[in-house]
Design a protein around this motif. Structure first.
Motif, PDB file in Angstrom:
ATOM      1  N   ASP A  80      -3.726  -4.359   2.500  1.00  0.00           N
ATOM      2  CA  ASP A  80      -4.226  -4.004   3.592  1.00  0.00           C
ATOM      3  C   ASP A  80      -4.004  -2.790   4.346  1.00  0.00           C
ATOM      4  O   ASP A  80      -3.182  -3.063   5.476  1.00  0.00           O
ATOM      5  CB  ASP A  80      -4.673  -5.007   5.059  1.00  0.00           C
ATOM      6  CG  ASP A  80      -5.439  -4.821   6.008  1.00  0.00           C
ATOM      7  OD1 ASP A  80      -6.213  -3.804   5.962  1.00  0.00           O
ATOM      8  OD2 ASP A  80      -5.451  -5.463   7.080  1.00  0.00           O
ATOM      9  N   PRO A  81      -4.068  -1.840   3.636  1.00  0.00           N
ATOM     10  CA  PRO A  81      -3.181  -0.471   4.405  1.00  0.00           C
ATOM     11  C   PRO A  81      -3.883  -0.062   5.422  1.00  0.00           C
ATOM     12  O   PRO A  81      -3.333   0.766   6.280  1.00  0.00           O
ATOM     13  CB  PRO A  81      -3.232   0.591   3.059  1.00  0.00           C
ATOM     14  CG  PRO A  81      -4.243   0.151   2.292  1.00  0.00           C
ATOM     15  CD  PRO A  81      -4.569  -1.357   2.391  1.00  0.00           C
ATOM     16  N   ALA A  82      -5.252  -0.374   5.592  1.00  0.00           N
ATOM     17  CA  ALA A  82      -6.013   0.282   7.077  1.00  0.00           C
ATOM     18  C   ALA A  82      -5.464  -0.507   8.170  1.00  0.00           C
ATOM     19  O   ALA A  82      -5.441   0.087   9.314  1.00  0.00           O
ATOM     20  CB  ALA A  82      -7.104  -0.278   6.896  1.00  0.00           C
ATOM     21  N   SER A  83      -4.532  -1.644   8.044  1.00  0.00           N
ATOM     22  CA  SER A  83      -4.144  -2.376   9.132  1.00  0.00           C
ATOM     23  C   SER A  83      -2.831  -1.222   9.819  1.00  0.00           C
ATOM     24  O   SER A  83      -2.656  -1.230  11.011  1.00  0.00           O
ATOM     25  CB  SER A  83      -3.318  -3.558   9.111  1.00  0.00           C
ATOM     26  OG  SER A  83      -2.150  -3.293   8.078  1.00  0.00           O
ATOM     27  N   LEU A  84      -2.295  -0.422   9.125  1.00  0.00           N
ATOM     28  CA  LEU A  84      -1.339   0.378   9.540  1.00  0.00           C
ATOM     29  C   LEU A  84      -1.935   1.391  10.411  1.00  0.00           C
ATOM     30  O   LEU A  84      -1.273   1.893  11.327  1.00  0.00           O
ATOM     31  CB  LEU A  84      -0.609   1.511   8.333  1.00  0.00           C
ATOM     32  CG  LEU A  84       0.285   0.407   7.404  1.00  0.00           C
ATOM     33  CD1 LEU A  84       0.701   1.297   6.210  1.00  0.00           C
ATOM     34  CD2 LEU A  84       1.365  -0.216   8.107  1.00  0.00           C
ATOM     35  N   PRO A  94       1.285   3.160   0.372  1.00  0.00           N
ATOM     36  CA  PRO A  94       1.193   2.175   1.528  1.00  0.00           C
ATOM     37  C   PRO A  94       2.581   2.032   2.105  1.00  0.00           C
ATOM     38  O   PRO A  94       2.478   1.889   3.334  1.00  0.00           O
ATOM     39  CB  PRO A  94       0.184   1.092   1.050  1.00  0.00           C
ATOM     40  CG  PRO A  94      -0.427   1.631  -0.110  1.00  0.00           C
ATOM     41  CD  PRO A  94       0.262   2.565  -0.845  1.00  0.00           C
ATOM     42  N   ARG A  95       3.328   1.465   1.000  1.00  0.00           N
ATOM     43  CA  ARG A  95       4.737   1.122   1.422  1.00  0.00           C
ATOM     44  C   ARG A  95       5.535   2.516   2.271  1.00  0.00           C
ATOM     45  O   ARG A  95       6.169   2.192   3.273  1.00  0.00           O
ATOM     46  CB  ARG A  95       5.704   0.802   0.445  1.00  0.00           C
ATOM     47  CG  ARG A  95       5.083  -0.633  -0.242  1.00  0.00           C
ATOM     48  CD  ARG A  95       5.843  -0.948  -1.645  1.00  0.00           C
ATOM     49  NE  ARG A  95       5.458   0.222  -2.610  1.00  0.00           N
ATOM     50  CZ  ARG A  95       5.722   0.189  -3.980  1.00  0.00           C
ATOM     51  NH1 ARG A  95       6.288  -0.974  -4.299  1.00  0.00           N
ATOM     52  NH2 ARG A  95       5.283   1.128  -4.630  1.00  0.00           N
ATOM     53  N   VAL A  96       5.321   3.626   1.749  1.00  0.00           N
ATOM     54  CA  VAL A  96       5.803   4.758   2.403  1.00  0.00           C
ATOM     55  C   VAL A  96       5.180   4.842   3.762  1.00  0.00           C
ATOM     56  O   VAL A  96       5.844   5.182   4.816  1.00  0.00           O
ATOM     57  CB  VAL A  96       5.745   6.126   1.622  1.00  0.00           C
ATOM     58  CG1 VAL A  96       6.065   7.448   2.591  1.00  0.00           C
ATOM     59  CG2 VAL A  96       6.353   5.904   0.430  1.00  0.00           C
ATOM     60  N   ARG A  97       3.836   4.734   3.985  1.00  0.00           N
ATOM     61  CA  ARG A  97       3.271   4.713   5.028  1.00  0.00           C
ATOM     62  C   ARG A  97       3.626   3.747   6.383  1.00  0.00           C
ATOM     63  O   ARG A  97       3.786   4.022   7.319  1.00  0.00           O
ATOM     64  CB  ARG A  97       1.821   4.635   4.967  1.00  0.00           C
ATOM     65  CG  ARG A  97       1.224   5.604   4.090  1.00  0.00           C
ATOM     66  CD  ARG A  97      -0.359   5.673   3.773  1.00  0.00           C
ATOM     67  NE  ARG A  97      -1.135   5.243   4.731  1.00  0.00           N
ATOM     68  CZ  ARG A  97      -2.271   4.786   4.921  1.00  0.00           C
ATOM     69  NH1 ARG A  97      -2.670   3.993   3.518  1.00  0.00           N
ATOM     70  NH2 ARG A  97      -3.236   4.618   5.850  1.00  0.00           N
ATOM     71  N   ARG A  98       3.857   2.431   5.629  1.00  0.00           N
ATOM     72  CA  ARG A  98       4.583   1.618   6.453  1.00  0.00           C
ATOM     73  C   ARG A  98       5.993   1.801   7.144  1.00  0.00           C
ATOM     74  O   ARG A  98       6.208   1.747   8.031  1.00  0.00           O
ATOM     75  CB  ARG A  98       4.605   0.367   5.932  1.00  0.00           C
ATOM     76  CG  ARG A  98       5.385  -0.831   6.519  1.00  0.00           C
ATOM     77  CD  ARG A  98       5.432  -2.037   6.108  1.00  0.00           C
ATOM     78  NE  ARG A  98       6.233  -2.337   4.826  1.00  0.00           N
ATOM     79  CZ  ARG A  98       5.865  -2.761   3.755  1.00  0.00           C
ATOM     80  NH1 ARG A  98       5.176  -3.915   3.791  1.00  0.00           N
ATOM     81  NH2 ARG A  98       6.745  -2.965   2.887  1.00  0.00           N
ATOM     82  N   VAL A  99       6.772   2.558   6.312  1.00  0.00           N
ATOM     83  CA  VAL A  99       7.957   2.964   6.760  1.00  0.00           C
ATOM     84  C   VAL A  99       7.649   4.217   7.889  1.00  0.00           C
ATOM     85  O   VAL A  99       8.267   4.098   8.759  1.00  0.00           O
ATOM     86  CB  VAL A  99       8.894   3.681   5.678  1.00  0.00           C
ATOM     87  CG1 VAL A  99      10.072   4.247   6.100  1.00  0.00           C
ATOM     88  CG2 VAL A  99       9.312   2.420   4.590  1.00  0.00           C
ATOM     89  N   ARG A 100       6.790   5.019   7.569  1.00  0.00           N
ATOM     90  CA  ARG A 100       6.251   5.822   8.501  1.00  0.00           C
ATOM     91  C   ARG A 100       6.065   5.438   9.767  1.00  0.00           C
ATOM     92  O   ARG A 100       6.340   5.909  10.940  1.00  0.00           O
ATOM     93  CB  ARG A 100       5.536   6.993   8.070  1.00  0.00           C
ATOM     94  CG  ARG A 100       5.963   7.608   6.834  1.00  0.00           C
ATOM     95  CD  ARG A 100       7.291   8.519   7.167  1.00  0.00           C
ATOM     96  NE  ARG A 100       7.561   9.196   5.919  1.00  0.00           N
ATOM     97  CZ  ARG A 100       8.963   9.237   5.323  1.00  0.00           C
ATOM     98  NH1 ARG A 100       9.962   8.283   6.269  1.00  0.00           N
ATOM     99  NH2 ARG A 100       9.239   9.586   4.380  1.00  0.00           N
ATOM    100  N   LEU A 101       5.531   4.133   9.790  1.00  0.00           N
ATOM    101  CA  LEU A 101       5.003   3.779  11.197  1.00  0.00           C
ATOM    102  C   LEU A 101       5.966   3.150  11.733  1.00  0.00           C
ATOM    103  O   LEU A 101       6.398   3.181  12.960  1.00  0.00           O
ATOM    104  CB  LEU A 101       4.020   2.582  10.833  1.00  0.00           C
ATOM    105  CG  LEU A 101       3.609   1.780  12.056  1.00  0.00           C
ATOM    106  CD1 LEU A 101       2.662   2.560  12.952  1.00  0.00           C
ATOM    107  CD2 LEU A 101       2.502   0.551  11.767  1.00  0.00           C
TER     108      LEU A 101
END
Length: 174
Positions: free
Chosen positions: A57-61, A18-25
């Motif tokens: 809450d990874p769905a928020s991304l 999820p931290r990588v996904r946040r960086v991608r956002l």
């Protein structure tokens, strides 16, 4: 640098941390940030309650990405219409546009630039981007009236006191 769609796919990839996904956002904002990078991020984080500990809450991304994509989808039709207009004008001998391009054709960065990252319009990104594009198409004077909130309480070269948007964007304050 990867494209917006490729970066968006990585935000949706649940096999990634999820931290990588946040960086991608956040990387998506390199391609499209209508309020400017920091103000757009703050808007998405506030609207979709993106927590500091994204594992909670990874769905928020994905919700934030969907809002960003909806706003971004409004730009290509306007860009195509402007390009067609310029082709006609050039064909008719008008090499210099009569009016400046009202928004940045390279990804629409800072279309509703907010110089103070903590102060941005309360409406969703698609609503704000749509209003700005409509106001530009209608020839609205950003000095007389804010293109986002419609306020007549405008001050030249200053952000709107109601919504925080600087008319004319980061590089072209009116």
């Amino acid at each position: 640098m990867t494209s917006f769609p490729a970066t968006a796919r990585r935000v949706r990839d649940q096999s990634l941390d999820p931290r990588v996904r946040r960086v991608r956002l956040r990387n998506c904002l390199d391609h499209f940030a209508p309020f400017g990078f920091r103000a757009t991020w703050n808007s998405l984080a506030a609207t979709h309650c993106i927590p500091d500990r994204i594992e909670e809450d990874p769905a928020s991304l994905v919700l934030a990405l969907e809002e960003l994509e909806a706003a971004r989808a409004l730009v290509p039709p306007q860009a195509a219409a402007f390009a067609a207009l310029r082709r006609r004008q050039k064909r008719d001998g008008q090499r210099v546009p009569a009016t400046l391009h009202p928004w940045d054709s390279w990804g629409c960065h800072a279309i509703a630039y907010c110089p103070e990252p903590q102060r941005f319009p309360a409406e969703s990104l698609p609503v704000v981007v749509g209003r700005v594009l409509e106001a530009c198409a209608a020839g609205t004077d950003p000095v007389a009236r804010c293109m986002v909130c419609g306020s007549h309480d405008r001050r030249p070269r200053m952000a709107c006191p109601n919504c925080g948007v600087l008319p004319g964007g980061r590089n072209n304050p009116v």
